[in-house]
Design a protein around this motif. Structure first.
Motif, PDB file in Angstrom:
ATOM      1  N   ASN A 283       0.817  -1.215   0.000  1.00 22.43           N
ATOM      2  CA  ASN A 283       0.000   0.000   0.000  1.00 22.43           C
ATOM      3  C   ASN A 283       0.853   1.268   0.000  1.00 22.43           C
ATOM      4  N   TYR A 284       2.142   1.128   0.358  1.00 17.77           N
ATOM      5  CA  TYR A 284       3.030   2.286   0.390  1.00 17.77           C
ATOM      6  C   TYR A 284       3.948   2.359  -0.833  1.00 17.77           C
ATOM      7  N   ILE A 285       3.792   1.443  -1.752  1.00 18.97           N
ATOM      8  CA  ILE A 285       4.615   1.471  -2.956  1.00 18.97           C
ATOM      9  C   ILE A 285       4.360   2.724  -3.796  1.00 18.97           C
ATOM     10  N   PRO A 286       3.094   3.196  -3.929  1.00 19.97           N
ATOM     11  CA  PRO A 286       2.883   4.425  -4.714  1.00 19.97           C
ATOM     12  C   PRO A 286       3.689   5.623  -4.238  1.00 19.97           C
ATOM     13  N   ILE A 287       3.808   5.811  -2.914  1.00 16.43           N
ATOM     14  CA  ILE A 287       4.573   6.961  -2.427  1.00 16.43           C
ATOM     15  C   ILE A 287       6.068   6.751  -2.677  1.00 16.43           C
ATOM     16  N   TYR A 288       6.518   5.495  -2.653  1.00 15.63           N
ATOM     17  CA  TYR A 288       7.916   5.218  -3.008  1.00 15.63           C
ATOM     18  C   TYR A 288       8.163   5.541  -4.477  1.00 15.63           C
ATOM     19  N   ILE A 289       7.239   5.121  -5.343  1.00 14.61           N
ATOM     20  CA  ILE A 289       7.364   5.391  -6.774  1.00 14.61           C
ATOM     21  C   ILE A 289       7.396   6.895  -7.031  1.00 14.61           C
ATOM     22  N   TYR A 290       6.547   7.628  -6.314  1.00 16.96           N
ATOM     23  CA  TYR A 290       6.505   9.082  -6.486  1.00 16.96           C
ATOM     24  C   TYR A 290       7.859   9.713  -6.174  1.00 16.96           C
ATOM     25  N   PHE A 291       8.422   9.383  -5.014  1.00 19.09           N
ATOM     26  CA  PHE A 291       9.687  10.013  -4.631  1.00 19.09           C
ATOM     27  C   PHE A 291      10.861   9.479  -5.448  1.00 19.09           C
ATOM     28  N   LEU A 318      -0.194  10.064   5.259  1.00 21.37           N
ATOM     29  CA  LEU A 318      -0.168  10.133   6.717  1.00 21.37           C
ATOM     30  C   LEU A 318      -1.580   9.948   7.282  1.00 21.37           C
ATOM     31  N   ILE A 319      -2.564  10.576   6.647  1.00 23.24           N
ATOM     32  CA  ILE A 319      -3.957  10.396   7.065  1.00 23.24           C
ATOM     33  C   ILE A 319      -4.346   8.928   6.920  1.00 23.24           C
ATOM     34  N   TYR A 320      -3.936   8.323   5.811  1.00 19.00           N
ATOM     35  CA  TYR A 320      -4.219   6.901   5.577  1.00 19.00           C
ATOM     36  C   TYR A 320      -3.615   6.040   6.683  1.00 19.00           C
ATOM     37  N   PHE A 321      -2.384   6.361   7.079  1.00 15.76           N
ATOM     38  CA  PHE A 321      -1.686   5.598   8.114  1.00 15.76           C
ATOM     39  C   PHE A 321      -2.380   5.731   9.474  1.00 15.76           C
ATOM     40  N   LEU A 322      -2.933   6.904   9.752  1.00 14.40           N
ATOM     41  CA  LEU A 322      -3.514   7.169  11.065  1.00 14.40           C
ATOM     42  C   LEU A 322      -4.982   6.736  11.178  1.00 14.40           C
TER      43      LEU A 322
END
Length: 329
Positions: A283-291, A318-322
């Motif tokens: 689920n966190y791969i998109p943010i890795y791809i972005y950066f 961050l909202i998703y994580f919380l």
């Protein structure tokens, strides 16, 4: 294919651009070569490390479908599309000369609109909605004449297919070619023929180059040339007023010279390593791809990594994580 996913590819790209710029332009500084040597050495050392992380975590995400299907992401998709439509109605389409692209969009809201690339990961049960989101993800940057967003969308799709093991060399070459060609075409639509607008000190006859290809060469090298042209004097003088961009690392160089220049690379190194490690949760791969994309664009075109767009994306994740698991899963 794992080379594309490696977090330290930006180090190699930066080194290549420095050497290429030194060869392509007759006016510049040899200092960028000196600065690029430690960066290249760091790439040689760190690349196997990045490769080992990918291999170690491959059981978590490789060959799996990368989708964001929770209620939260469906709400995010809804707001992205709605805010984009509101901006279209309010400003018109830059593609059709409704407004200058630089003046398009509302403050804050626009930062969410330009996260439309993430729509390719969001999945509903309805196939028609999924098709709409995919089309919209590519249509939005074209309508607002945002080349960077268009490239990011293609890059994200490319990385998504690599993670899912659904791409081969042939398809990779096709997608990469389309990405660069459309990048040049959008440049033509937005600014016209670069050969008639810009006169830079190339070591070859630029008039013999196809205008679309010239846009690609220009944008791949002009930023690094600006750095090379100014680096000895700690200045930001423009050789040509239309080439007004500097690579992100040069802005750090202007702070305290070599110290902050290398600090920039180290910070990205740490951030990308952290994001790659936590990406064993797909689920966190998109943010890795972005950066990952922003690291490549930052050393090529300008300030990309440390931007308000990045802050907006961090806020979204961050909202998703919380959020409670019932909503986020």
């Amino acid at each position: 294919m794992n080379f594309i996913l490696n977090p330290y590819s930006y180090l190699l790209l930066s080194s290549i651009l420095s050497f290429t710029t030194f060869l392509f332009y007759s006016e510049g500084s040899l200092k960028i070569i000196y600065l690029s040597i430690p960066i290249f050495i760091l790439f040689i050392i760190s690349y196997p490390f990045g490769k080992s992380i990918i291999q170690k975590n491959s059981t978590y995400y490789l060959n799996k479908e990368l989708i964001l299907s929770s209620i939260y992401w469906k709400v995010v998709a809804f707001f992205i599309v709605c805010f984009a439509i509101i901006e279209y109605l309010s400003f018109g389409f830059p593609l059709y000369k409704g407004v200058i692209y630089a003046n398009f969009g509302f403050p804050i809201i626009h930062h969410l609109v330009v996260t439309s690339w993430i729509l390719i990961f969001i999945k509903f049960k309805n196939k028609k909605i999924n098709l709409f989101l995919l089309i919209f993800a590519f249509l939005n940057p074209i309508l607002i004449v945002n080349r960077d967003l268009f490239l990011l969308t293609i890059f994200a799709l490319l990385c998504k297919k690599i993670f899912e093991n659904k791409i081969n060399i042939k398809l990779f070459v096709i997608l990469l070619s389309v990405m660069f060609i459309l990048f040049g075409v959008i440049g033509q639509l937005r600014s016209g023929n670069a050969l008639q607008l810009i006169n830079l000190p190339f070591t070859f006859d630029s008039n013999e180059i196809n205008p679309i290809l010239f846009w690609i060469i220009l944008y791949m090298t002009s930023s690094t040339f600006n750095m090379s042209y100014n680096i000895n004097n700690f200045s930001k003088n423009l050789y040509d007023t239309l080439i007004n961009v500097f690579p992100e690392q040069y802005k750090w160089y202007l702070m305290s010279g070599e110290v902050t220049y290398f600090l920039y690379y180290i910070l990205i190194f740490i951030i990308l390593t952290f994001l790659l490690i936590i990406s064993k949760n797909k689920n966190y791969i998109p943010i890795y791809i972005y950066f990952l994309y922003q690291s490549l664009m930052g050393v090529t075109f300008g300030t990309k990594f440390f931007t308000t767009n990045s802050l907006m994306l961090i806020l979204v994740f961050l909202i998703y994580f919380l959020l409670p698991k019932k909503i986020s899963s």
